[in-house]
Design an enzyme around this catalytic site. Structure first.
Site, PDB file in Angstrom:
ATOM      1  CG  ASP A 336      -0.117  -0.059   2.542  1.00  0.00           C
ATOM      2  OD1 ASP A 336       0.814  -0.886   2.606  1.00  0.00           O
ATOM      3  OD2 ASP A 336      -0.419   0.709   3.473  1.00  0.00           O
ATOM      4  CD  GLU A 337      -1.100   4.643   2.897  1.00  0.00           C
ATOM      5  OE1 GLU A 337      -2.023   5.419   3.159  1.00  0.00           O
ATOM      6  OE2 GLU A 337      -0.358   4.151   3.771  1.00  0.00           O
TER       7      GLU A 337
END
Ligand code: TNX
Length: 526
Positions: A336-337
């Protein structure tokens, strides 16, 4: 809403029947304080036997399926719950008996499947039947809820220990009913994690996803890269002392969860969210310079070095050790991210790491961004978005991927309930109990076929959460709401009914010392 009128009618009929019985019956047969209609998560079907009550007595035995160590373990678990409050001996013995409590692996309705159960409560005894020990364990959770709330106390209480007569046929909607705990932003001790395991087990959650590494801390001993834990685990958000689990402690946690039929899914987040690793080993950085430890709450600034060979040696070593500690099929690799990693780099990284997961005999789970790398059909994307349109999830489903739903607007236990909530964040909005409950996982993402949903999971990120009381305040009562979405058939879904059942759980939470948020949306008693 399908099913609602029938359900309301059934509740009404039962209320009438019980009311009538109470008026006519002697004191000993008083209506049990927990009616069958108050079970959370709502069972598939409930058939009350009005006027029938089971009494647990000082000489009750718990009979478990002869020759099954797993059934015996479930029996011992139940005895462990019941002994302190009742003061009864409750011996766990192999065999079957019409009297007392029996946990049997034969004779269940075939509809119970792998995790369901059938529960029969009569005047003479309590019989749980299932195909597996997991099913027996689920049945035991239901039975607990039929006894008075004070049965959960850890000290001797006065009975009577009654359960209402009736039968329950029950099985889960989804195979994945998860809770995630972020032990990286703040570290939680083995005992604190066990406490949460016990709490999620009450609601038939069967997966505990542990977010074990992030920018602020690395929480699992890795023998081939020891500084990850000893240095990378030495702080947390706000600069506290942090901590980590030795492999022995971690094995103990995994076994504790397994004894509650919960599979631990370990997450090592990469290539972003890796500052703690980068700080521990300079050679993992592209420039060879270790950054300082990080105790803030920003995201998206760190990345493993995509072009260095040592990165993949590191990942291979870590995944090998984590896989060896993991009896379950899944390893979560984050993804993620990764704002500090370009898309081509992200894809190149995942293309090297996905085969490593397979090499260590596991299937990958990843935050939804990892579908950019078109992982194999065995990979499980975990959707955490805030929108109901997600073309990439629909495409992944077409390739055969089954998806876990953790929409941040519904399932994120770290979102504040409202603007007054002292803990939590609000980037996905406020999420009171009704928001958390009122969505259908099978029809949430536009054009995603219902069959592509593997289940639901409630993540608890811990930037603002530092102790068990905080975990509980954010998880209760929303975790039971998400657990019900994972377990109960959609035909039972009804907020007005759920909020009443939820309110009835509060006595148990008081007894268990669970620090819950008394949402004004729920009609709590008193
Ligand atoms: C986003 S959701 C994150 C986490 C944060 C969380 C805070 C996701 C996969 N990543 O790193 O802790 O927001 O709500």
């Amino acid at each position: 809403m399908p099913g609602t009128p029938a359900r309301a009618l059934a509740t009404l009929l039962l209320a009438t029947a019980v009311g009538a019985t109470v008026a006519a019956a002697p004191a000993r047969a008083a209506a049990p304080e927990t009616p069958l209609q108050h079970i959370v998560p709502a069972p598939v079907s409930v058939t009350p036997r009005p006027g029938t009550t089971y009494h647990l007595t000082p000489d009750t035995h718990i009979h478990t399926h002869p020759g099954s160590a797993a059934a015996k373990q479930v029996g011992e678990f139940l005895a462990g719950v019941l002994r302190p409050s009742t003061g009864y001996r409750l011996p766990v013995v192999p065999g079957a008996s019409g009297k007392g409590i029996s946990l049997l692996l034969t004779g269940a309705d075939p509809r119970v499947g792998d995790e369901g159960y059938q529960l029969d409560v009569t005047r003479r005894g309590v019989v749980v039947r299932a195909k597996t020990a997991a099913g027996l364990f689920a049945g035991v959770q239901t039975f607990r809820q039929l006894l008075p709330a004070k049965v959960e106390a850890r000290s001797r209480q006065h009975g009577p220990w009654t359960a209402p007569g009736g039968s329950v046929l029950d099985h889960p909607r989804y195979a994945h009913r998860g809770a995630m705990l972020d032990v990286a932003r703040h570290f939680f001790s083995v005992d604190e994690v066990k406490r949460y395991i016990d709490q999620i087990a009450l609601y038939k959650v069967n997966k505990l996803h542990l977010h074990l590494a992030d920018d602020q801390g690395w929480r699992l001993e890795i023998k081939s890269w020891p500084r990850l834990a000893t240095y990378g685990g030495s702080t947390e958000v706000g600069g506290g002392p942090g901590g980590y689990y030795t492999q022995e402690q971690y094995k103990d946690l995994v076994a504790y969860a397994a004894a509650r039929h919960i599979e631990v899914i370990p997450e090592i987040d990469m290539p972003g969210h890796t500052n703690a690793a980068l700080a521990s080993y300079a050679e993992l950085n592209c420039d060879g310079v270790a950054p300082p430890l990080y105790t803030g709450i920003d995201v998206g600034f760190s990345s493993l070095c995509i072009d260095k060979d040592i990165t993949y040696k590191f990942v291979d070593d870590v995944l090998r050790e984590v896989a060896a500690l993991t009896p379950g099929k899944y390893l979560h690799i984050g993804g993620d991210e990764a704002h500090a990693t370009t898309d081509p780099d992200f894809i190149a990284f995942m293309n090297k790491v996905l085969p490593l997961v397979a090499k260590h005999g596991k299937h990958p789970v990843g935050w939804h961004e990892f579908v950019k790398a078109t992982p194999p059909a065995t990979a499980v994307p975990q959707f955490w978005g805030t929108k109901t349109v997600a073309a990439d999830m629909v495409e992944a489903a077409k390739r055969g991927n089954k998806i876990i739903l953790s929409p941040a607007t519904k399932a994120y236990l770290d979102m504040k309930y409202d603007e007054h909530t002292p803990l939590g964040l609000n980037w996905a909005g406020y999420t009171d109990v009704e928001d958390a409950y009122d969505w259908n996982p099978g029809a949430f993402l536009e054009n995603l076929p219902a069959e592509a949903v593997k289940g639901v999971e409630a993540p608890l990120w811990t930037e603002t959460v530092t102790k068990s009381a905080d975990i509980e305040y954010m998880a209760f009562p929303r975790l039971p709401a998400i657990a019900e979405l994972g377990w109960s058939p959609w035909s039972t879904h009804n907020w007005d009914n759920f909020k009443v059942r939820l309110a009835a759980q509060a006595d148990r939470w008081h007894t268990l010392g669970i620090n819950y948020y008394p949402s004004p949306q729920v009609p709590w008693k008193k």
